[in-house]
Design a protein around this motif. Structure first.
Motif, PDB file in Angstrom:
ATOM      1  N   SER A  39       0.828  -1.210   0.000  1.00  0.00           N
ATOM      2  CA  SER A  39       0.000   0.000   0.000  1.00  0.00           C
ATOM      3  C   SER A  39       0.861   1.258   0.000  1.00  0.00           C
ATOM      4  O   SER A  39       0.562   2.233  -0.703  1.00  0.00           O
ATOM      5  CB  SER A  39      -0.919   0.008   1.227  1.00  0.00           C
ATOM      6  OG  SER A  39      -1.781  -1.108   1.214  1.00  0.00           O
ATOM      7  N   ALA A  43       1.014   4.242  -2.830  1.00  0.00           N
ATOM      8  CA  ALA A  43       0.672   5.614  -2.451  1.00  0.00           C
ATOM      9  C   ALA A  43       1.795   6.594  -2.759  1.00  0.00           C
ATOM     10  O   ALA A  43       1.545   7.737  -3.158  1.00  0.00           O
ATOM     11  CB  ALA A  43       0.324   5.669  -0.967  1.00  0.00           C
ATOM     12  N   THR A 163      -3.640  -1.799   8.102  1.00  0.00           N
ATOM     13  CA  THR A 163      -3.624  -1.531   6.667  1.00  0.00           C
ATOM     14  C   THR A 163      -5.002  -1.722   6.042  1.00  0.00           C
ATOM     15  O   THR A 163      -5.441  -0.931   5.200  1.00  0.00           O
ATOM     16  CB  THR A 163      -2.596  -2.451   5.965  1.00  0.00           C
ATOM     17  OG1 THR A 163      -1.308  -2.225   6.542  1.00  0.00           O
ATOM     18  CG2 THR A 163      -2.529  -2.163   4.473  1.00  0.00           C
ATOM     19  N   ASP A 167      -5.256   2.728   7.469  1.00  0.00           N
ATOM     20  CA  ASP A 167      -4.388   3.185   6.385  1.00  0.00           C
ATOM     21  C   ASP A 167      -2.977   2.701   6.701  1.00  0.00           C
ATOM     22  O   ASP A 167      -2.613   2.496   7.874  1.00  0.00           O
ATOM     23  CB  ASP A 167      -4.416   4.720   6.304  1.00  0.00           C
ATOM     24  CG  ASP A 167      -3.633   5.244   5.099  1.00  0.00           C
ATOM     25  OD1 ASP A 167      -4.197   5.240   3.997  1.00  0.00           O
ATOM     26  OD2 ASP A 167      -2.460   5.620   5.279  1.00  0.00           O
ATOM     27  N   TRP A 168      -2.163   2.512   5.660  1.00  0.00           N
ATOM     28  CA  TRP A 168      -0.802   2.030   5.896  1.00  0.00           C
ATOM     29  C   TRP A 168      -0.008   2.943   6.817  1.00  0.00           C
ATOM     30  O   TRP A 168       0.901   2.498   7.528  1.00  0.00           O
ATOM     31  CB  TRP A 168      -0.064   1.873   4.565  1.00  0.00           C
ATOM     32  CG  TRP A 168       0.230   3.154   3.835  1.00  0.00           C
ATOM     33  CD1 TRP A 168      -0.546   3.745   2.891  1.00  0.00           C
ATOM     34  CD2 TRP A 168       1.375   3.997   4.007  1.00  0.00           C
ATOM     35  NE1 TRP A 168       0.041   4.915   2.446  1.00  0.00           N
ATOM     36  CE2 TRP A 168       1.232   5.102   3.111  1.00  0.00           C
ATOM     37  CE3 TRP A 168       2.511   3.952   4.816  1.00  0.00           C
ATOM     38  CZ2 TRP A 168       2.167   6.116   3.012  1.00  0.00           C
ATOM     39  CZ3 TRP A 168       3.444   4.974   4.722  1.00  0.00           C
ATOM     40  CH2 TRP A 168       3.270   6.038   3.835  1.00  0.00           C
ATOM     41  N   ARG A 169      -0.340   4.232   6.842  1.00  0.00           N
ATOM     42  CA  ARG A 169       0.403   5.187   7.670  1.00  0.00           C
ATOM     43  C   ARG A 169       0.271   4.861   9.159  1.00  0.00           C
ATOM     44  O   ARG A 169       1.145   5.215   9.957  1.00  0.00           O
ATOM     45  CB  ARG A 169      -0.070   6.610   7.379  1.00  0.00           C
ATOM     46  CG  ARG A 169       0.211   7.057   5.944  1.00  0.00           C
ATOM     47  CD  ARG A 169      -0.257   8.469   5.674  1.00  0.00           C
ATOM     48  NE  ARG A 169      -0.063   8.848   4.278  1.00  0.00           N
ATOM     49  CZ  ARG A 169       1.074   9.316   3.773  1.00  0.00           C
ATOM     50  NH1 ARG A 169       2.122   9.463   4.566  1.00  0.00           N
ATOM     51  NH2 ARG A 169       1.174   9.634   2.499  1.00  0.00           N
TER      52      ARG A 169
END
Length: 507
Positions: A39, A43, A163, A167-169
């Motif tokens: 991801s 991004a 994830t 979100d991957w962050r």
């Protein structure tokens, strides 16, 4: 027990909570980013050629600076470096989560590695100087060993959940609250003995040689995975690593205040721990990698389902550490836990070599995971305790760093070595069966599984070697017993020539 034992810290068990939290954060970060990587790559538009650097940047900084971090812990004080490491790791994680481009993410990962190299040895050495009574030490290291062994697998689950649902962050942001809680707890409850400092002048040549040597070694295995083992760059890096590390050993034998006092690694029990743990991690990291791909690509599991599939292994590690290892450590010799533990984990891997396209999770994968978890948990607990057993307080940081160094370097070697073996076996199988294949997609999956099982068989052999080394080199008696079957150094006495030491069990 030594008559010089310091007064017991009444807040030691509370301190363990925050030390364990910090260790969990560092261990989680070794795998949590892996699941988020696809991801993040999409991004930030990271190329396939550069995506490995999200993992490698962390491994190079962490593995290359661990000994330096351990020496700083001895010099500045473990509580201080523990706090600096926590704050720095949190800041680096915030930068990673907020990354706007590829370079910002790679820089944040390298910075995480730098502060992780300061935090990890500080955490383990704080544990070593806080718990000195045999039974309490066994319980404390049982908990710590379970976290060290199970945290990587838990990172796969948490990475999948974050994830898939956020979100991957958030695989970076999740470190911030953990670091804040651990830092607040450290300020309030963690103390360390005043006599535990090593205020000797910093060994700058040793720092440079060790850091460059370990970076060259880790990078060599990384390049071997991508370029091949006989590529000129790969061979050059291995040669440079050998020269730098040999020069490091020579320098450490000559200088007055070495970065790594050779007495720390010369004692046979600690040497046995470092070698067997490093080998065990080589096998473990390869297994995580292959089974993650197997479950997601071959079996079609989601990231969350893949993480959940690893939970029985985590439960086995916790059980092995806290219920088997911790309970038996004060009753039997460490090698009688470490060697059977590694052997049981190898047996679990033998079960997993039987996977195919239609393998049942409950019937085969689950038993293999449970056996591996129980074995590794049982072995990790006494290994973690013995790694700092008998060292002087002023050497506790660097002895702890050696544990983390063996694991970090082992992880990098395992990923590269076993991945190369799997890739070669996959190619060979596909070539041999191409003529009679019913479908290209089916052949691709069959070749992939064959590659995984071939690599897992290598991991079985590596774990068996870890068991042999543990049984052969680790010969100290059980904690608290006046066993004459000690090493020639006697562990505690080996370091007694330079003053105060951690009160440890008599061999």
């Amino acid at each position: 027990m030594s008559e010089t034992a310091p007064s017991v810290d009444p807040r030691r068990w509370k301190a363990l909570i925050f030390i364990a939290l910090a260790q969990l954060m560092v261990v989680l970060d070794s795998t949590i980013v892996n699941i988020a990587l696809p991801s993040a790559q999409k991004a930030l538009d990271i190329s396939d050629a550069n995506r490995q650097w999200v993992i490698t940047a962390y491994a190079l900084a962490f593995g290359g600076l661990l000994l330096f971090g351990g020496r700083l812990a001895d010099l500045w004080g473990r509580r201080r470096t523990f706090l600096i490491g926590l704050v720095g790791f949190a800041v680096a994680s915030a930068l990673g989560g907020a990354a706007a481009n590829e370079m910002m993410l790679l820089g944040a990962r390298a910075l995480q590695g730098v502060f992780g190299a300061l935090l990890a040895p500080s955490a383990l050495s704080l544990l070593a100087v806080t718990f000195t009574e045999a039974r309490e030490r066994a319980k404390a290291f049982g908990i710590f060993g379970a976290i060290a062994g199970g945290g990587a697998a838990l990172g796969l689950l948490l990475g999948g959940v974050l994830t898939e649902y956020l979100d991957w962050r958030w695989t970076f942001f999740v470190n911030i609250p953990i670091a804040v809680i651990a830092a607040a707890g450290a300020v309030l409850v963690i103390r360390e003995p005043a006599e535990g400092r090593n205020r000797s002048r910093l060994d700058v040549p040793g720092v440079v040689l060790a850091s460059l040597g370990l970076v060259s070694l880790v990078y060599a295995f990384t390049r071997a995975e991508s370029d091949g083992w006989l590529a000129g760059v790969t061979l050059g890096l291995f040669a440079a690593a050998a020269v730098l590390l040999l020069a490091f050993v020579l320098v450490e034998s000559k200088v007055a205040s070495p970065l790594l006092p050779l007495r720390v690694v010369a004692e046979r029990n600690r040497a046995g721990v470092y070698a067997s743990l490093g080998l065990a991690v080589i096998g473990m990291f390869g297994l995580f990698l292959f089974l993650t791909y197997y479950l997601q690509i071959v079996k079609g599991y989601t990231p969350v389902a893949t993480g959940l599939a690893f939970l029985p292994m985590v439960a086995g590690m916790i059980t092995g550490s806290t219920q088997i290892g911790a309970r038996l450590m004060t009753r039997v010799r460490p090698r009688l836990l470490m060697a059977p533990g590694f052997a049981l984990a190898a047996l679990g891997m033998v079960v997993l070599t039987q996977i195919d396209l239609d393998t049942s999770y409950p019937a085969l994968i689950l038993p293999g995971f449970v056996l591996m978890g129980l074995g590794m948990g049982t072995a990790f607990m006494p290994a973690m305790s013995l790694a700092t057993h008998g060292v002087q307080p002023r050497d506790a940081g660097v002895a702890s760093a050696m544990v983390n160094t063996s694991q970090q370097v082992g992880g990098a070697i395992g990923t590269a070595l076993l991945n190369t073996i799997a890739a070669s076996a996959t190619t060979a199988y596909a070539t041999a069966h191409a003529a009679g294949a019913r479908s290209v997609d089916l052949l691709k999956l069959q070749s992939m599984v064959h590659g995984y099982t071939s690599a897992i068989w290598w991991a079985v052999g590596i774990l068996a070697l870890a068991a042999v080394i543990a049984f052969t080199l680790v010969n100290t008696g059980r904690p608290g017993a006046g066993s004459p079957a000690a090493s020639s150094d006697g562990g505690a006495t080996a370091d007694a020539e330079n003053g105060a030491q951690i009160p440890v069990m008599v061999h």
